[in-house]
Design a protein around this motif. Structure first.
Motif, PDB file in Angstrom:
ATOM      1  N   LEU A  81       0.897  -1.084   0.259  1.00 32.87           N
ATOM      2  CA  LEU A  81      -0.026  -0.027  -0.115  1.00 32.87           C
ATOM      3  C   LEU A  81       0.837   1.107  -0.020  1.00 32.87           C
ATOM      4  O   LEU A  81       1.760   1.252   0.761  1.00 32.87           O
ATOM      5  CB  LEU A  81      -0.643   0.106   1.152  1.00 32.87           C
ATOM      6  N   ASP A  82       0.392   2.237  -0.751  1.00 30.97           N
ATOM      7  CA  ASP A  82       1.022   3.398  -0.715  1.00 30.97           C
ATOM      8  C   ASP A  82       0.213   4.611  -1.411  1.00 30.97           C
ATOM      9  O   ASP A  82      -0.807   4.211  -2.144  1.00 30.97           O
ATOM     10  CB  ASP A  82       2.358   3.430  -1.585  1.00 30.97           C
ATOM     11  N   GLU A  83       0.598   5.949  -1.153  1.00 24.99           N
ATOM     12  CA  GLU A  83      -0.238   7.108  -1.800  1.00 24.99           C
ATOM     13  C   GLU A  83       0.905   7.947  -2.421  1.00 24.99           C
ATOM     14  O   GLU A  83       2.043   7.951  -2.229  1.00 24.99           O
ATOM     15  CB  GLU A  83      -0.828   7.777  -0.554  1.00 24.99           C
ATOM     16  N   TRP A  94      -4.875  12.855  -2.633  1.00 25.28           N
ATOM     17  CA  TRP A  94      -3.922  11.854  -2.847  1.00 25.28           C
ATOM     18  C   TRP A  94      -4.660  10.523  -3.342  1.00 25.28           C
ATOM     19  O   TRP A  94      -5.742  10.415  -3.372  1.00 25.28           O
ATOM     20  CB  TRP A  94      -3.792  11.340  -1.149  1.00 25.28           C
ATOM     21  N   TRP A  96      -4.365   6.793  -3.546  1.00 27.01           N
ATOM     22  CA  TRP A  96      -4.252   5.527  -2.775  1.00 27.01           C
ATOM     23  C   TRP A  96      -4.222   4.390  -3.764  1.00 27.01           C
ATOM     24  O   TRP A  96      -5.089   4.222  -4.433  1.00 27.01           O
ATOM     25  CB  TRP A  96      -5.099   5.358  -1.676  1.00 27.01           C
ATOM     26  N   ARG A 114      -5.189  12.769   3.460  1.00 24.54           N
ATOM     27  CA  ARG A 114      -4.091  11.457   3.919  1.00 24.54           C
ATOM     28  C   ARG A 114      -4.016  11.425   5.384  1.00 24.54           C
ATOM     29  O   ARG A 114      -3.030  11.793   5.729  1.00 24.54           O
ATOM     30  CB  ARG A 114      -2.693  11.878   3.336  1.00 24.54           C
ATOM     31  N   ALA A 119      -7.306   6.197   5.083  1.00 17.68           N
ATOM     32  CA  ALA A 119      -6.514   4.912   5.087  1.00 17.68           C
ATOM     33  C   ALA A 119      -7.681   3.896   5.431  1.00 17.68           C
ATOM     34  O   ALA A 119      -7.601   2.705   4.855  1.00 17.68           O
ATOM     35  CB  ALA A 119      -5.328   5.078   5.994  1.00 17.68           C
ATOM     36  N   PHE A 122      -9.979   3.422   2.464  1.00 18.75           N
ATOM     37  CA  PHE A 122      -9.560   2.432   1.344  1.00 18.75           C
ATOM     38  C   PHE A 122      -9.107   1.135   1.751  1.00 18.75           C
ATOM     39  O   PHE A 122      -9.426   0.418   1.032  1.00 18.75           O
ATOM     40  CB  PHE A 122      -8.133   3.117   1.092  1.00 18.75           C
ATOM     41  N   THR A 138       3.923  -1.395   4.084  1.00 23.01           N
ATOM     42  CA  THR A 138       3.526  -0.020   3.790  1.00 23.01           C
ATOM     43  C   THR A 138       4.878   0.779   3.684  1.00 23.01           C
ATOM     44  O   THR A 138       5.915   0.288   4.469  1.00 23.01           O
ATOM     45  CB  THR A 138       2.600   0.678   4.927  1.00 23.01           C
ATOM     46  N   ASP A 153       2.873   7.510   7.933  1.00 23.45           N
ATOM     47  CA  ASP A 153       2.254   6.028   7.740  1.00 23.45           C
ATOM     48  C   ASP A 153       2.372   4.898   8.566  1.00 23.45           C
ATOM     49  O   ASP A 153       1.305   4.380   9.049  1.00 23.45           O
ATOM     50  CB  ASP A 153       3.247   5.689   6.311  1.00 23.45           C
ATOM     51  N   SER A 157      -1.415   6.640  10.270  1.00 17.88           N
ATOM     52  CA  SER A 157      -2.557   6.656   9.160  1.00 17.88           C
ATOM     53  C   SER A 157      -2.656   5.022   9.016  1.00 17.88           C
ATOM     54  O   SER A 157      -4.004   4.557   8.687  1.00 17.88           O
ATOM     55  CB  SER A 157      -2.023   7.108   7.938  1.00 17.88           C
ATOM     56  N   TYR A 158      -1.860   4.224   8.893  1.00 17.77           N
ATOM     57  CA  TYR A 158      -2.113   2.515   8.419  1.00 17.77           C
ATOM     58  C   TYR A 158      -2.451   1.752   9.757  1.00 17.77           C
ATOM     59  O   TYR A 158      -3.069   0.676   9.677  1.00 17.77           O
ATOM     60  CB  TYR A 158      -0.783   2.080   7.795  1.00 17.77           C
TER      61      TYR A 158
END
Length: 250
Positions: A81-83, A94, A96, A114, A119, A122, A138, A153, A157-158
């Motif tokens: 996963l990344d943005e 952003w 995603w 973001r 997160a 998504f 991530t 991250d 976020s994750y």
């Protein structure tokens, strides 16, 4: 591809579906503009405006993407996963993106934020579609970069979405582990440049939804295949496209 004449004509369309599907394929398969596709068709004696081609791409690109998503095998249970930031009308959004361990794009989502809420939105969509992953990779940035870029991250976020939605998944965050998805972002940057940036979040979502799925089929990892295997993969892709063209509806 364009010579196929065994398809019934779409109701309300002047051109046969073989020409429409060829235009959609050429636009997404190569780094072409609608003007480029117009010239390709003109060389074959087919006179169609770029505005019409744009309508075909917007309308039927989603059809092909849905067919590909419907028929593809179950993805690898290791997700990356990344943005990436995209600028639309002077405003940052952003993009995603999630890919599996084989490099196939699972899904994309354009969002204005973001953060943990974005997160979770998504990641929950991914879990709903594909079930819980075994490993989630991530990107990781050092603390100094995180404070400067406000990119938390691993730290924010994750972490919560993964812990709540896939509690058994092994969450790995390391700067060198996510090169695969970094490479997956490159075609987006290339198309963004050709298109003169995206015009709206909706347009970006619509285009990238189709573009990523179509390229998954027509861009096998050639460096991992023998010449004979690559030709078979390409023939299989054309066979799928032929079948999906037959399924097109007005």
């Amino acid at each position: 591809m364009i010579e196929s004449s065994d398809f019934p004509r779409l109701k309300g369309f002047r051109f046969p579906r073989s020409i429409i599907s060829y235009a959609v394929w050429a636009y997404h398969r190569f780094a072409l503009s609608t003007a480029d596709v117009e010239d390709l068709l003109a060389e074959r004696g087919i006179r169609v405006s770029r505005e019409t081609i744009r309508t075909w791409v917007n309308r039927f690109g989603r059809h092909f993407a849905r067919c590909i998503r419907r028929d593809r095998p179950k993805p690898n249970n290791k997700w990356h996963l990344d943005e990436m930031v995209i600028v639309i009308g002077g405003v940052k959004y952003w993009l995603w993106r999630a890919i599996d361990g084989d490099g196939d794009v699972l899904d994309i989502l354009v969002q204005p934020h973001r953060n943990t809420k974005a997160a979770k939105r998504f990641f929950s969509g991914l879990v709903t579609q594909f079930g819980e992953p075994r490993v989630v990779v991530t990107p990781s940035r050092d603390i100094a970069c995180a404070m400067h870029c406000r990119a938390m991250d691993k730290l924010r976020s994750y972490t919560k979405p993964i812990q709540s939605l896939a509690p058994d998944a092994d969450h790995r965050a390391h700067k060198g582990l996510n090169n695969r998805i970094e490479n997956s972002h490159r075609p987006t940057r290339k198309r963004e440049k050709i298109m003169g940036r995206f015009k709206s979040p909706r347009q970006a979502q619509r285009f990238l939804f189709a573009h990523d799925q179509i390229n998954t089929v027509f861009r096998p990892r050639r460096y991992t295949l023998s010449a004979a295997s690559y030709r078979r993969a390409r023939a299989d892709a054309f066979g799928l496209w032929h079948d999906y063209t037959r399924e097109m509806n007005a």
